[in-house]
Design a protein around this motif. Structure first.
Motif, PDB file in Angstrom:
ATOM      1  N   THR A 209     -37.980  29.701 -16.947  1.00 20.93           N
ATOM      2  CA  THR A 209     -37.510  30.356 -16.311  1.00 20.93           C
ATOM      3  C   THR A 209     -37.688  31.464 -17.431  1.00 20.93           C
ATOM      4  O   THR A 209     -38.218  32.170 -18.030  1.00 20.93           O
ATOM      5  N   ARG A 211     -37.241  35.922 -17.251  1.00 25.71           N
ATOM      6  CA  ARG A 211     -37.361  37.358 -17.241  1.00 25.71           C
ATOM      7  C   ARG A 211     -38.481  38.509 -17.502  1.00 25.71           C
ATOM      8  O   ARG A 211     -39.393  38.074 -18.017  1.00 25.71           O
ATOM      9  N   ASN A 239     -35.599  44.969 -12.646  1.00 23.93           N
ATOM     10  CA  ASN A 239     -35.338  44.042 -13.469  1.00 23.93           C
ATOM     11  C   ASN A 239     -35.533  42.426 -12.829  1.00 23.93           C
ATOM     12  O   ASN A 239     -34.200  42.520 -11.773  1.00 23.93           O
ATOM     13  N   ILE A 241     -35.090  37.901 -12.468  1.00 29.33           N
ATOM     14  CA  ILE A 241     -34.795  36.660 -13.262  1.00 29.33           C
ATOM     15  C   ILE A 241     -36.090  35.446 -12.663  1.00 29.33           C
ATOM     16  O   ILE A 241     -34.845  35.441 -11.219  1.00 29.33           O
ATOM     17  N   ARG A 257     -33.890  36.748  -8.392  1.00 28.39           N
ATOM     18  CA  ARG A 257     -32.967  37.050  -8.589  1.00 28.39           C
ATOM     19  C   ARG A 257     -33.042  38.320  -8.970  1.00 28.39           C
ATOM     20  O   ARG A 257     -33.592  38.652 -10.723  1.00 28.39           O
ATOM     21  N   ARG A 258     -32.425  39.137  -8.449  1.00 24.20           N
ATOM     22  CA  ARG A 258     -32.588  40.911  -9.485  1.00 24.20           C
ATOM     23  C   ARG A 258     -31.466  40.414 -10.457  1.00 24.20           C
ATOM     24  O   ARG A 258     -30.001  40.419 -10.387  1.00 24.20           O
ATOM     25  N   GLU A 259     -31.759  40.754 -11.967  1.00 21.35           N
ATOM     26  CA  GLU A 259     -31.137  41.363 -13.589  1.00 21.35           C
ATOM     27  C   GLU A 259     -30.174  43.210 -12.934  1.00 21.35           C
ATOM     28  O   GLU A 259     -31.113  43.454 -13.239  1.00 21.35           O
TER      29      GLU A 259
END
Length: 269
Positions: A209, A211, A239, A241, A257-259
């Protein structure tokens, strides 16, 4: 000297602390091609050797008595940028080479007073581990993958994929296969280049995972770019993920996916 602590520091790439905490001031380092004496010379050598290359040791055998330690080490070198002058071959971001080292450490007052190493030819007689996962060398490999991706080198970053890998991006149909992903990004990179700045990384045997900040920079006008319209020289950053599902140490599925919804825009340079 606690050899496990030494290896952890070495694997982390913290050369400043490595030399400060584990070597004598007058340390002597001898190898088949180079001889050095003193911490300053050792630090200078490590700065050159590790410029754009992460070096991660995997000991296969360690023997020790009171003042001497011997180790057989399979040493993984992960390239983060091009190194045409690298002693074990011309490397590009995403490349990896493993070299077997035989190293003798002579100790004084709990630190290394002298270090002697011999090597076999690259990739001769070495062990292998799955390319990606939670081990230090596997984490270094992921950073090498990210560097190859940011360099737009599809030939190399797709080596981290299974043949049937699937990429799922926001607002797009899934992209299937290593060849399909290579084709998609090769086309995109003709107008917009993407680079990844890693903020955090959580790795297990079956999943990574990530970021990160993903920056998209237009090298040509891209008014229809899916993230945001861009003119040549502009960038947009968000940003993200990213979840990578692993199979046998390779990436079999990528979910992005966007954070948050914030986009940062600016001019390159």
């Amino acid at each position: 000297m606690n050899y496990d602590d030494y290896l952890a520091c070495f694997s982390a790439g913290d050369d400043e602390r490595l030399v400060r905490d584990f070597f004598c001031e007058d340390v002597v380092f001898k190898s088949s091609g180079r001889d050095f004496q003193g911490k300053a010379a050792l630090k200078e050598f490590l700065a050159w050797a590790h410029d754009g290359v992460r070096e991660v040791p995997r000991p296969q055998l360690v023997l020790r008595n009171e003042d001497c330690l011997f180790a057989e080490i399979d040493m993984d070198f992960h390239a983060m940028k091009e190194r045409a002058d690298f002693p074990f071959g011309h490397l590009h971001a995403g490349d990896m080479v493993t070299v077997k080292f035989f190293v003798t450490y002579h100790l004084r007052d709990g630190r290394v007073a002298s270090l002697r190493s011999m090597i076999w030819p690259p990739d001769k007689g070495v062990s292998r581990v799955p390319r990606l996962g939670p081990a230090p060398t596997q984490i270094a490999a992921f950073h090498s993958y990210a560097a190859a991706f940011s360099a737009g080198d599809a030939e190399r970053f797709t080596k981290f994929y299974t043949d049937d890998v699937v990429l799922e991006l926001p607002s797009m149909a899934p992209i299937k296969g290593a060849g399909g992903i290579a084709s998609f990004y090769t086309g995109m990179f003709e107008r917009v280049r993407e680079s990844i700045a890693i903020r955090s990384l959580d790795a297990a045997d079956d999943k990574i995972t990530l970021r990160a900040a993903a920056r998209f920079t237009a090298v040509e006008d891209a008014p229809d770019f899916t993230v945001a319209p861009l003119s040549k020289g502009e960038f947009v950053e968000s940003n993200v993920i990213v979840e990578y599902r692993l199979r046998g140490g390779l990436i079999e599925h990528i979910g992005v996916r966007r954070e948050g919804s914030e986009l940062v825009r600016g001019k390159a340079g």
